[in-house]
Design a protein around this motif. Structure first.
Motif, short mmCIF file in Angstrom:
data_model
loop_
_atom_site.label_atom_id
_atom_site.label_comp_id
_atom_site.label_asym_id
_atom_site.label_seq_id
_atom_site.Cartn_x
_atom_site.Cartn_y
_atom_site.Cartn_z
N ALA A 107 0.82 -1.21 0.00
CA ALA A 107 0.00 0.00 0.00
C ALA A 107 0.86 1.26 0.00
CB ALA A 107 -0.94 -0.01 1.21
N LEU A 117 -5.75 2.43 -7.77
CA LEU A 117 -6.62 1.31 -8.10
C LEU A 117 -7.86 1.80 -8.84
CD1 LEU A 117 -6.57 -0.73 -4.77
CD2 LEU A 117 -5.54 -1.41 -6.93
N GLU A 119 -11.65 2.29 -9.72
CA GLU A 119 -12.79 2.35 -8.82
C GLU A 119 -13.48 0.99 -8.72
OE1 GLU A 119 -16.90 4.95 -8.16
OE2 GLU A 119 -15.49 5.44 -9.79
N ARG A 121 -12.21 -1.70 -7.39
CA ARG A 121 -11.31 -2.85 -7.49
C ARG A 121 -10.52 -3.10 -6.22
NH1 ARG A 121 -10.09 -4.55 -12.59
NH2 ARG A 121 -9.20 -6.33 -11.46
N ASP A 122 -10.96 -2.51 -5.11
CA ASP A 122 -10.25 -2.69 -3.84
C ASP A 122 -10.10 -4.15 -3.47
OD1 ASP A 122 -10.18 0.01 -3.79
OD2 ASP A 122 -11.28 0.27 -1.91
N ARG A 123 -11.12 -4.92 -3.74
CA ARG A 123 -11.09 -6.34 -3.37
C ARG A 123 -10.04 -7.12 -4.16
NH1 ARG A 123 -17.14 -8.47 -3.67
NH2 ARG A 123 -17.02 -7.23 -5.60
N GLY A 128 -6.40 -3.89 -0.04
CA GLY A 128 -7.68 -3.20 -0.03
C GLY A 128 -7.54 -1.72 -0.34
N SER A 129 -7.12 -0.95 0.65
CA SER A 129 -6.88 0.48 0.45
C SER A 129 -5.84 0.95 1.45
CB SER A 129 -8.17 1.28 0.63
OG SER A 129 -8.56 1.29 2.00
#
Length: 209
Positions: A107, A117, A119, A121-123, A128-129
């Motif tokens: 990260a 990333l 929008e 597509r965090d998973r 994640g973020s």
């Protein structure tokens, strides 16, 4: 037969993490300084780490690379230093070592490099973020003296280095929990020895041009 322990490093690298861990361990070691453009890519070092990166250690013929692995290995190889919890109480120890090596590293690096990333597509990203990573890390260093409670461990060397560097280089926000944790780390004699050693080496390298 006595142990042989060698650190391959450059003072302007993550080799500082490995040296700090070695200073915490307290065992004698030799340090081999490598240059990014030449000796790090030379065949004799590539035989140790094919990535051509530092740090690496060689302990009685055993090669270990990757900072988190070096920290964990040294804690087990030198148990008298008391840098790992008992094997029956290593949940937090392993959890935060790997959290820092995975989500935190990814990260922070991705953000510093300007990677964004898409929008939604965090998973798809393991971390994640950045906000989720920082919030989780903040919880890990809050409420206890060290990652594993009252015992300072190798996990604090690795996680602590991430926090310490993040604050120093501005890649991590100066949240009160982070700054308080960093202050505790910076008070450790082994941390100060490492900074003195690598700081002196950096100054000499800069003087040489």
């Amino acid at each position: 037969m006595s142990d042989t322990l060698t650190l391959y490093t450059n003072p302007m690298s993550r080799g500082q993490i490995a040296r700090w861990m070695l200073e915490e361990v307290g065992a004698p070691y030799d340090a081999v300084l490598l240059d990014y453009a030449t000796t790090m890519k030379a065949p004799d070092y590539l035989a140790i780490n094919p990535m051509g990166k530092v740090p690496a250690i060689v302990h009685n013929g055993t090669i270990v690379t990757e900072c988190a692995a070096i920290c964990a290995y040294l804690a087990d190889a030198f148990p008298a230093a008391n840098l790992a919890p008992p094997t029956t109480a290593r949940g937090a120890y392993y959890r935060w070592l790997f959290f820092a090596a995975g989500p935190v590293e990814a990260a922070i690096t991705n953000t510093a490099m300007g990677f964004v990333l898409p929008e939604g597509r965090d998973r798809s990203a393991g971390y994640g973020s950045l906000d989720a990573v920082l919030d989780t890390l903040e919880q890990a260093v809050s409420g206890t003296t060290w990652i594993c409670g009252t015992q300072f461990t190798a996990a604090d060397v690795y996680v602590g280095s991430q926090v310490d560097w993040g604050l120093a280089f501005g890649t991590m926000p100066a949240r009160p929990a982070f700054t308080a944790y960093a202050q505790r780390l910076r008070a450790r004699p082994a941390y100060q020895r490492q900074k003195d050693i690598d700081g002196t080496l950096i100054a000499a390298m800069q003087k040489q041009g």
